[in-house]
Design a protein around this motif. Structure first.
Motif, PDB file in Angstrom:
ATOM      1  N   ASN A  75       1.051  -1.450   0.105  1.00 27.94           N
ATOM      2  CA  ASN A  75      -0.152   0.446   0.243  1.00 27.94           C
ATOM      3  C   ASN A  75       0.933   1.029  -0.027  1.00 27.94           C
ATOM      4  N   LEU A  76       1.938   1.488   0.725  1.00 28.47           N
ATOM      5  CA  LEU A  76       3.039   2.004   0.664  1.00 28.47           C
ATOM      6  C   LEU A  76       3.412   2.322  -0.693  1.00 28.47           C
ATOM      7  N   MET A  77       3.897   1.582  -1.304  1.00 31.43           N
ATOM      8  CA  MET A  77       4.141   1.195  -2.858  1.00 31.43           C
ATOM      9  C   MET A  77       3.566   2.017  -3.517  1.00 31.43           C
ATOM     10  N   GLU A  78       2.561   1.480  -3.532  1.00 30.89           N
ATOM     11  CA  GLU A  78       0.954   2.148  -4.287  1.00 30.89           C
ATOM     12  C   GLU A  78       1.005   3.372  -4.245  1.00 30.89           C
ATOM     13  N   LEU A  79       1.345   4.415  -3.007  1.00 30.38           N
ATOM     14  CA  LEU A  79       0.699   5.739  -3.178  1.00 30.38           C
ATOM     15  C   LEU A  79       1.928   6.310  -3.172  1.00 30.38           C
ATOM     16  N   LEU A  80       3.145   5.942  -3.290  1.00 26.51           N
ATOM     17  CA  LEU A  80       4.301   6.499  -4.215  1.00 26.51           C
ATOM     18  C   LEU A  80       3.907   6.485  -5.336  1.00 26.51           C
ATOM     19  N   ILE A  81       4.037   5.527  -6.131  1.00 24.13           N
ATOM     20  CA  ILE A  81       4.191   5.003  -7.810  1.00 24.13           C
ATOM     21  C   ILE A  81       2.778   5.915  -8.217  1.00 24.13           C
ATOM     22  N   ARG A  87       2.516  13.211 -10.705  1.00 26.60           N
ATOM     23  CA  ARG A  87       3.483  14.546 -11.487  1.00 26.60           C
ATOM     24  C   ARG A  87       3.954  14.826 -12.337  1.00 26.60           C
ATOM     25  N   ARG A  88       4.277  13.549 -13.154  1.00 25.17           N
ATOM     26  CA  ARG A  88       4.855  13.331 -14.424  1.00 25.17           C
ATOM     27  C   ARG A  88       3.779  13.533 -15.293  1.00 25.17           C
ATOM     28  N   SER A  89       2.297  13.801 -14.890  1.00 25.40           N
ATOM     29  CA  SER A  89       0.820  14.363 -15.341  1.00 25.40           C
ATOM     30  C   SER A  89       0.792  15.683 -15.575  1.00 25.40           C
ATOM     31  N   SER A  90       2.171  16.846 -14.647  1.00 28.57           N
ATOM     32  CA  SER A  90       1.588  17.818 -14.784  1.00 28.57           C
ATOM     33  C   SER A  90       0.158  18.358 -13.599  1.00 28.57           C
ATOM     34  N   ALA A  91       0.006  17.827 -12.307  1.00 25.63           N
ATOM     35  CA  ALA A  91      -1.032  17.736 -11.636  1.00 25.63           C
ATOM     36  C   ALA A  91      -0.592  19.137 -10.958  1.00 25.63           C
ATOM     37  N   ALA A  92      -1.037  20.033 -10.431  1.00 27.53           N
ATOM     38  CA  ALA A  92      -0.789  21.519 -10.180  1.00 27.53           C
ATOM     39  C   ALA A  92      -0.352  21.127  -8.225  1.00 27.53           C
ATOM     40  N   ARG A  93      -1.005  19.853  -7.717  1.00 28.27           N
ATOM     41  CA  ARG A  93      -0.804  20.128  -6.620  1.00 28.27           C
ATOM     42  C   ARG A  93      -1.080  18.366  -5.829  1.00 28.27           C
ATOM     43  N   ILE A  94      -0.507  17.605  -5.225  1.00 28.41           N
ATOM     44  CA  ILE A  94      -0.878  16.956  -4.968  1.00 28.41           C
ATOM     45  C   ILE A  94      -0.742  16.142  -3.289  1.00 28.41           C
ATOM     46  N   THR A  95      -1.863  15.668  -2.609  1.00 26.20           N
ATOM     47  CA  THR A  95      -2.043  15.771  -1.053  1.00 26.20           C
ATOM     48  C   THR A  95      -2.021  13.945  -1.046  1.00 26.20           C
ATOM     49  N   ALA A  96      -1.517  13.887  -0.161  1.00 28.59           N
ATOM     50  CA  ALA A  96      -1.188  12.357   0.188  1.00 28.59           C
ATOM     51  C   ALA A  96      -2.557  12.567   1.323  1.00 28.59           C
ATOM     52  N   ASN A 123      11.245  10.594   4.200  1.00 29.92           N
ATOM     53  CA  ASN A 123      11.531  11.216   3.625  1.00 29.92           C
ATOM     54  C   ASN A 123      10.785  10.476   1.706  1.00 29.92           C
ATOM     55  N   MET A 124      10.371   8.887   1.589  1.00 29.48           N
ATOM     56  CA  MET A 124       9.854   8.581   0.794  1.00 29.48           C
ATOM     57  C   MET A 124       9.032   9.546   0.187  1.00 29.48           C
ATOM     58  N   ILE A 125       7.633   9.412   1.177  1.00 22.93           N
ATOM     59  CA  ILE A 125       6.877  10.209   0.748  1.00 22.93           C
ATOM     60  C   ILE A 125       7.296  11.817   0.447  1.00 22.93           C
ATOM     61  N   VAL A 126       7.966  12.524   0.848  1.00 20.60           N
ATOM     62  CA  VAL A 126       8.102  14.123   0.108  1.00 20.60           C
ATOM     63  C   VAL A 126       8.581  13.606  -1.077  1.00 20.60           C
ATOM     64  N   GLU A 127      10.178  12.594  -0.962  1.00 23.13           N
ATOM     65  CA  GLU A 127      10.799  12.351  -2.919  1.00 23.13           C
ATOM     66  C   GLU A 127       9.463  12.089  -3.685  1.00 23.13           C
ATOM     67  N   SER A 128       8.565  11.583  -3.027  1.00 20.09           N
ATOM     68  CA  SER A 128       7.818  11.030  -4.935  1.00 20.09           C
ATOM     69  C   SER A 128       7.033  12.433  -5.078  1.00 20.09           C
ATOM     70  N   GLY A 129       6.971  13.295  -4.407  1.00 16.22           N
ATOM     71  CA  GLY A 129       6.059  14.896  -5.491  1.00 16.22           C
ATOM     72  C   GLY A 129       5.005  15.209  -4.590  1.00 16.22           C
ATOM     73  N   ILE A 130       4.625  14.358  -3.072  1.00 19.72           N
ATOM     74  CA  ILE A 130       3.471  14.816  -2.574  1.00 19.72           C
ATOM     75  C   ILE A 130       3.972  15.749  -2.398  1.00 19.72           C
ATOM     76  N   GLU A 131       2.983  16.971  -1.297  1.00 17.49           N
ATOM     77  CA  GLU A 131       2.769  18.113  -1.188  1.00 17.49           C
ATOM     78  C   GLU A 131       2.636  18.847   0.248  1.00 17.49           C
ATOM     79  N   ARG A 132       1.850  18.200   0.578  1.00 22.01           N
ATOM     80  CA  ARG A 132       0.768  17.519   1.395  1.00 22.01           C
ATOM     81  C   ARG A 132       0.318  16.414   2.002  1.00 22.01           C
ATOM     82  N   VAL A 133       0.325  16.814   3.542  1.00 23.19           N
ATOM     83  CA  VAL A 133      -0.200  14.865   4.325  1.00 23.19           C
ATOM     84  C   VAL A 133      -1.344  15.004   5.402  1.00 23.19           C
ATOM     85  N   LEU A 134      -2.539  14.524   4.516  1.00 24.09           N
ATOM     86  CA  LEU A 134      -3.428  15.089   5.515  1.00 24.09           C
ATOM     87  C   LEU A 134      -3.484  13.349   6.345  1.00 24.09           C
ATOM     88  N   THR A 135      -3.560  13.291   7.655  1.00 23.80           N
ATOM     89  CA  THR A 135      -3.803  11.690   8.432  1.00 23.80           C
ATOM     90  C   THR A 135      -5.113  12.247   9.195  1.00 23.80           C
TER      91      THR A 135
END
Length: 339
Positions: A75-81, A87-96, A123-135
């Motif tokens: 499930n973590l890898m699904e989130l990162l991928i 990100r590669r599809s030019s989304a303006a902002r990505i929130t996990a 670190n992995m979440i930030v590097e994947s291009g996610i800009e905000r986390v809601l948990t």
């Protein structure tokens, strides 16, 4: 400042039921149809994860709904991928949107030569291009500081307070909130203050990891309806033993309110045979059939809170306003009649 685009939701395979419920609630709140972005998240024969997004997301405000529960690594890898694909599809902002943040229990080094995996995951979440986390209900508050991006940590206690006030309105004066260990006192105290009841503690001592050697009740629970409060229930061994200890100390009834029902291994069977009258969990983790069919397990929804939090992030308004019963109560209207 409000986002120029509409909020768009996309879900992995971890908890699609919750994702659909959030979309429905957002539709109700906005009066406009909100649906999940059409995508496929699947595995090749060698179990590599593949993601394909079928809709245009260029310039969109994207929200990925994906708890990192069991199987945590998949499930973590699904989130990162998914984040990389957006990100590669030019989304303006990505929130996990991560209702249950896996690896949160590995938030510090407990002995020599051990990792701090929660920091690695951050670190992995930030590097994947996610800009905000809601948990929701991070196991340790300091995990927010592991991220170099904004982290909004919601709390289940306002939902639990509404549920307790409704369920126990006939005998609220006899209710006592109980922390199952010293480490959870702050969480239990916060809920006790919300509903205006006293607090007790079950002090536990471990001889070795995974085994509870002794439990002692701190506080007078004689004749009380005890409500154990915690963030995670995994195998339910400690929880069931705490319930036994409270009943031996003279409690009239024992109920439990746990945010994340991990419920692995023998947990459901233990709970079914426990002296606990009920275990209330949220749907932050997709419940199994065994959990759904257990007579003394009840599930309260988090979709209303997450839907409003997503809309507040999208609008650039306060998320912490959801901690107030005046704000949260109307969101859950119809579920709970006034106490």
């Amino acid at each position: 400042m409000p986002s120029p685009s509409e909020p768009k939701l996309i879900s992995g395979n971890s908890n699609p039921t919750l994702a659909r419920a959030i979309a429905r609630r957002m539709t109700m709140h906005r009066g406009l149809s909100v649906s999940l972005v059409d995508a496929r998240v699947e595995r090749f024969n060698d179990q590599e994860i593949f993601v394909e997004v079928y809709e245009n997301v260029r310039g969109e405000d994207m929200f990925i709904i994906q708890p990192t529960s069991n199987p945590a690594n998949d499930n973590l890898m699904e989130l990162l991928i998914m984040a990389d694909a957006l990100r590669r599809s030019s989304a303006a902002r990505i929130t996990a949107v991560i209702p249950y943040f896996g690896y949160a229990r590995q938030d510090r080094r407990t002995k020599a030569r051990t990792p701090i995996t929660a920091k690695l995951v951050a670190n992995m979440i930030v590097e994947s291009g996610i800009e905000r986390v809601l948990t929701m209900d991070l196991h340790a508050a300091q995990i927010q500081g592991f991220f170099d991006i904004p982290v909004d940590n919601l709390y289940a206690s306002p939902i639990f307070a509404l549920d307790i006030a409704h369920t126990f309105k006939a005998n609220l004066d006899d209710v006592m909130v109980v922390s199952p260990d010293v480490g959870g006192v702050a969480r239990a105290r916060e809920l006790a203050q919300r509903i205006g009841v006293p607090l007790s503690i079950v002090d536990k001592r471990r001889e070795k990891e995974g085994e509870v050697a002794e439990m002692t009740v701190i506080g007078d629970v004689e004749g009380k309806t005890c409500i154990i409060v915690d963030d995670i229930c995994d195998t339910a061994g400690t929880l069931c033993k705490a319930a036994d200890t409270l009943m031996e100390a003279g409690a009239q009834e024992v109920h439990s309110y746990i945010t994340h029902g991990v419920l692995s291994g023998p947990a459901v069977d233990r709970i079914g045979r426990s002296v606990m009258k009920s275990l209330v969990i949220t749907d932050s983790i997709e419940p199994t059939d065994a959990v759904r069919h257990c007579d003394n397990i009840r599930i309260v929804p988090t979709a209303p809170m997450f839907a409003q939090a997503i809309l507040n992030i999208w609008n650039g308004t306060s998320v912490s306003s959801l901690f107030s019963p005046d704000t949260l109560g109307p969101i859950y209207e119809g579920m709970y009649s006034p106490a």
